[in-house]
Design an enzyme around this catalytic site. Structure first.
Site, PDB file in Angstrom:
ATOM      1  CD  GLU A   1       6.130  -2.294   4.550  1.00  0.00           C
ATOM      2  OE1 GLU A   1       5.651  -3.005   3.024  1.00  0.00           O
ATOM      3  OE2 GLU A   1       5.975  -0.964   4.566  1.00  0.00           O
TER       4      GLU A   1
ATOM      5  CB  VAL B   1      16.370  -1.934   1.300  1.00  0.00           C
ATOM      6  CG1 VAL B   1      17.245  -2.372  -0.103  1.00  0.00           C
ATOM      7  CG2 VAL B   1      15.555  -3.185   1.486  1.00  0.00           C
TER       8      VAL B   1
ATOM      9  CG  HIS C   1     -28.413 -22.315   4.567  1.00  0.00           C
ATOM     10  ND1 HIS C   1     -26.965 -21.736   4.990  1.00  0.00           N
ATOM     11  CD2 HIS C   1     -28.128 -23.214   4.239  1.00  0.00           C
ATOM     12  CE1 HIS C   1     -26.545 -22.626   5.224  1.00  0.00           C
ATOM     13  NE2 HIS C   1     -27.811 -23.954   5.323  1.00  0.00           N
TER      14      HIS C   1
HETATM   15  P1  NAD Z   1       2.116  -0.125  -2.191  1.00  0.00           P
HETATM   16  O1  NAD Z   1       1.387   1.212  -1.684  1.00  0.00           O
HETATM   17  O2  NAD Z   1       0.695  -1.080  -1.785  1.00  0.00           O
HETATM   18  O3  NAD Z   1       3.160  -1.196  -1.281  1.00  0.00           O
HETATM   19  C1  NAD Z   1       4.115  -0.276  -0.564  1.00  0.00           C
HETATM   20  C2  NAD Z   1       4.912  -0.898   0.026  1.00  0.00           C
HETATM   21  O4  NAD Z   1       6.310  -0.972   0.060  1.00  0.00           O
HETATM   22  C3  NAD Z   1       4.528  -0.240   1.652  1.00  0.00           C
HETATM   23  O5  NAD Z   1       3.848  -0.652   2.523  1.00  0.00           O
HETATM   24  C4  NAD Z   1       5.465   0.084   1.650  1.00  0.00           C
HETATM   25  O6  NAD Z   1       5.630   1.180   2.678  1.00  0.00           O
HETATM   26  C5  NAD Z   1       5.999  -0.129   1.505  1.00  0.00           C
HETATM   27  N1  NAD Z   1       7.931   0.568   1.507  1.00  0.00           N
HETATM   28  C6  NAD Z   1       7.999   1.688   0.623  1.00  0.00           C
HETATM   29  N2  NAD Z   1       8.989   2.261   0.375  1.00  0.00           N
HETATM   30  C7  NAD Z   1       9.557   0.673   0.961  1.00  0.00           C
HETATM   31  C8  NAD Z   1      10.948   0.784   0.637  1.00  0.00           C
HETATM   32  N3  NAD Z   1      12.379   1.587   0.829  1.00  0.00           N
HETATM   33  N4  NAD Z   1      11.395  -0.469   1.824  1.00  0.00           N
HETATM   34  C9  NAD Z   1      10.824  -1.823   2.147  1.00  0.00           C
HETATM   35  N5  NAD Z   1       9.439  -0.836   1.679  1.00  0.00           N
HETATM   36  C10 NAD Z   1       8.751   0.087   1.316  1.00  0.00           C
HETATM   37  O7  NAD Z   1       2.336   0.089  -3.707  1.00  0.00           O
HETATM   38  P2  NAD Z   1       2.467  -1.498  -4.659  1.00  0.00           P
HETATM   39  O8  NAD Z   1       2.131  -3.015  -3.635  1.00  0.00           O
HETATM   40  O9  NAD Z   1       3.917  -1.345  -4.834  1.00  0.00           O
HETATM   41  O10 NAD Z   1       1.274  -1.156  -5.741  1.00  0.00           O
HETATM   42  C11 NAD Z   1       1.644   0.159  -6.575  1.00  0.00           C
HETATM   43  C12 NAD Z   1      -0.158   0.663  -6.701  1.00  0.00           C
HETATM   44  O11 NAD Z   1      -0.533  -0.909  -7.447  1.00  0.00           O
HETATM   45  C13 NAD Z   1      -0.717   0.440  -5.733  1.00  0.00           C
HETATM   46  O12 NAD Z   1      -1.431   1.469  -5.323  1.00  0.00           O
HETATM   47  C14 NAD Z   1      -2.645  -0.145  -5.833  1.00  0.00           C
HETATM   48  O13 NAD Z   1      -3.344   0.375  -5.384  1.00  0.00           O
HETATM   49  C15 NAD Z   1      -2.468  -0.559  -7.077  1.00  0.00           C
HETATM   50  N6  NAD Z   1      -1.989  -2.612  -7.287  1.00  0.00           N
HETATM   51  C16 NAD Z   1      -4.053  -2.400  -6.996  1.00  0.00           C
HETATM   52  C17 NAD Z   1      -3.825  -4.171  -6.697  1.00  0.00           C
HETATM   53  C18 NAD Z   1      -5.092  -4.508  -6.314  1.00  0.00           C
HETATM   54  O14 NAD Z   1      -6.009  -3.699  -6.361  1.00  0.00           O
HETATM   55  N7  NAD Z   1      -5.232  -5.714  -6.010  1.00  0.00           N
HETATM   56  C19 NAD Z   1      -2.621  -5.075  -7.016  1.00  0.00           C
HETATM   57  C20 NAD Z   1      -1.343  -4.501  -7.225  1.00  0.00           C
HETATM   58  C21 NAD Z   1      -1.889  -3.305  -7.202  1.00  0.00           C
END
Ligand code: NAD
Ligand code: FAD
Length: 475
Positions: A211, A245, A451
């Protein structure tokens, strides 16, 4: 196929297909065009969510959690099952069957409402004309009084981490692995990274999550994020924060990843690498040059709070417009637009869009985090209740996590509710309803909760806001 409709919806995902159904319920003639094609070449309505997102990921989360519990928890209940074996092919067949049933269900609902479903690519031309390209390449022109754009989103790719769909993959590929990778790398500790990292960890992978940010789950309330990080660490998810990365390359059957953190440069060797660094709006081939629809600097279709674009009678909903990329947010926008087109009152209350992360324990919230309330400067009070003190959670062998409520000190308005624990995604519905109706903490305190249920945690957290919790020590 007729050539003129009251409404044409381009995109049949969770934003587009509800717009089409509601428009038909409003007695309008409707066509919904969708081009989604699965890896096996079949076409299906339902978009990312049903085909490659919400539904298949939840199917695998459920199966993998049962696998984990059968291995590690059944004995605690006094259930001896012998050696627990994984049949990944059967697990994947179940996932695929659920997806097929759900996407087929959309066609059935379209039929019963009189929506014309068209498989193919839609392109908006000037004057509310839409060019449809069928899978065989045939082009047809259709038109409508109103057009709703719901073309969704697609994964962000990193230039230095070239996607090949086999070793360096996106979330869709990672839902369809046919073997458990021994070592799995994930770039991004967001929602996808945590959910898919959990699935494959439970099925046996050694998972390393890289991350870029120093803070874990910065979007969540930090009390909850810290609790989550502790649990994920215990589960064996190796989450490296502040890890940037610089490159990844496939060599034979392996992926070599190079990343930099405060300690310097590191290399990581994995069998599969999932890139989950967010999604971007998808508008490729959607708009003719003279359609008049404007995009913002980040590529989202520009809309007002009612999802009107810059062109009269052209609307846009879901992931392709601003706001959280969530299926339920898109659905409400789709329904709102279909009602507005029919001249009815409709709006979306963006302040109460719930978020859920389907890990174990689950994480769910609505409203502001404590950090946001603090930054806003309004005086506030906080109450929380641990699931360790919930009889139902204990009975479920799930006494981890807490419910937390943040309320305004002056008028007792609920500002945010955050849950980490069993069925948090279900529990949050009560919080959303309370906030939708502008409930005070006292309203929740005075509401009877059955409950023994998990929902009592919300009741007790509301009582704890005023240091009146019954089943836990008030601090
Ligand atoms: P996200 O925005 O949730 O997370 C992306 C993560 O990657 C962040 O923590 C960011 O800081 C990190 N990041 C970005 N660039 C990076 C890099 N170069 N190197 C390392 N880390 C980096 O995006 P996601 O997990 O890809 O999900 C995409 C979308 O899909 C989200 O907006 C989410 O709302 C949706 N989604 C929702 C659910 C749910 O509601 N349960 C589940 C899956 C996806
Ligand atoms: P999409 O679902 O992307 O649908 C758009 C559709 O339009 C697609 O079928 C596409 O093929 C089609 N299309 C695009 N352009 C054209 C064109 N020009 N002509 C014809 N058709 C076109 N959200 C949640 O709320 N809960 C979750 O649990 C959840 N889990 C997720 C898990 C994963 C792994 C992923 C990737 C996402 C998840 N999401 C979840 C996010 C959710 O999938 C999206 O927010 C949602 O699908 C957006 O809906 P949409 O209709 O705007 O777009």
């Amino acid at each position: 196929m007729s050539t003129h409709y009251d409404v044409i919806v381009i995109g049949g995902g969770p934003a587009g297909y509800p717009a089409a159904i509601r428009a038909a319920q409003n007695k309008l003639s409707v066509a919904c065009i969708d081009e989604w094609q699965n890896f096996d070449g079949s076409y299906a309505f339902g978009g990312t969510c049903l085909n490659a997102g919400c539904i298949p990921s939840k199917a695998l989360l459920e199966s993998s959690e049962l696998f984990q519990r059968a291995q590690h928890e059944f004995a605690t209940h006094g259930i001896q099952v012998g050696e627990v074996k994984l049949d990944l092919a059967a697990m994947q067949r179940r996932r695929a069957a659920i997806v097929k049933t759900m996407t087929g269900g959309i066609l059935a609902v379209f039929k019963s409402n009189g929506v014309v479903g068209i498989q193919g690519h839609g392109r908006l031309l000037a004057g509310n004309q839409v060019e449809v390209t069928a899978p065989d390449g045939t082009k047809t022109l259709i038109s409508a009084k109103d057009v709703v754009l719901a073309s969704g989103s697609t994964p962000i790719r990193l230039k230095t981490v070239p996607h090949d769909g086999k070793f360096i993959v996106d979330s869709w590929n990672a839902l369809e692995f046919d073997a458990v990778p021994k070592r799995l790398g994930v770039i991004g500790a967001g929602v996808i990274g945590l959910e898919l990292g959990s699935v494959w960890r439970r099925l046996g992978s050694e998972v390393t999550v890289l991350e870029a940010m120093d803070q874990f789950l910065a979007v969540a309330d930090q009390t909850i994020a810290k609790e989550a990080q502790r649990h994920f660490k215990k589960q064996g998810l190796d989450i490296k924060l502040g890890a940037k990365v610089s490159s990844a390359a496939v060599a034979g059957d392996l992926v070599n990843v190079v990343y930099v953190d405060k300690q310097g440069e590191h290399t990581l060797q994995v069998d599969k690498l999932i890139v989950a660094v967010g999604r971007r709006p998808f508008t490729e081939g959607l708009l003719a040059a003279d359609s008049g629809v404007e995009l913002d600097a980040r590529g989202f279709i520009q809309v007002d709070e009612h999802c009107r674009t810059s062109v009269p009678h052209v609307w846009a909903v879901g992931d392709v417009v601003r706001g959280p990329m969530l299926a339920h947010k898109g659905k409400e926008e789709g329904v709102m637009v279909a009602d507005l087109i029919a001249g009815l009152f409709a709006e979306v209350n963006y302040k109460v869009v719930p978020s859920v992360i389907y890990t174990a324990p689950e994480i769910a919230w609505v409203g502001q985090t404590e950090e946001q309330v603090k930054a806003g400067g309004r005086a506030y009070k906080v109450g929380s209740f641990p699931f360790a003190a919930s009889g139902r959670a204990r009975a479920m062998e799930a006494g981890q996590g807490m419910a937390k409520i943040i309320s305004a000190s002056d008028d007792d308005e609920i500002l945010g509710i955050h849950v980490i624990g069993p069925m948090a995604g279900e529990l949050i519905a009560e919080a959303v309803l309370a906030m939708e109706y502008s409930a005070s903490t006292e309203d929740l305190q005075r509401t009877i909760h059955a409950h023994p249920t998990l929902s009592e945690a919300l009741h007790e957290a509301a009582l704890a806001v005023d240091k009146r919790a019954i089943d836990a020590i008030n601090r």
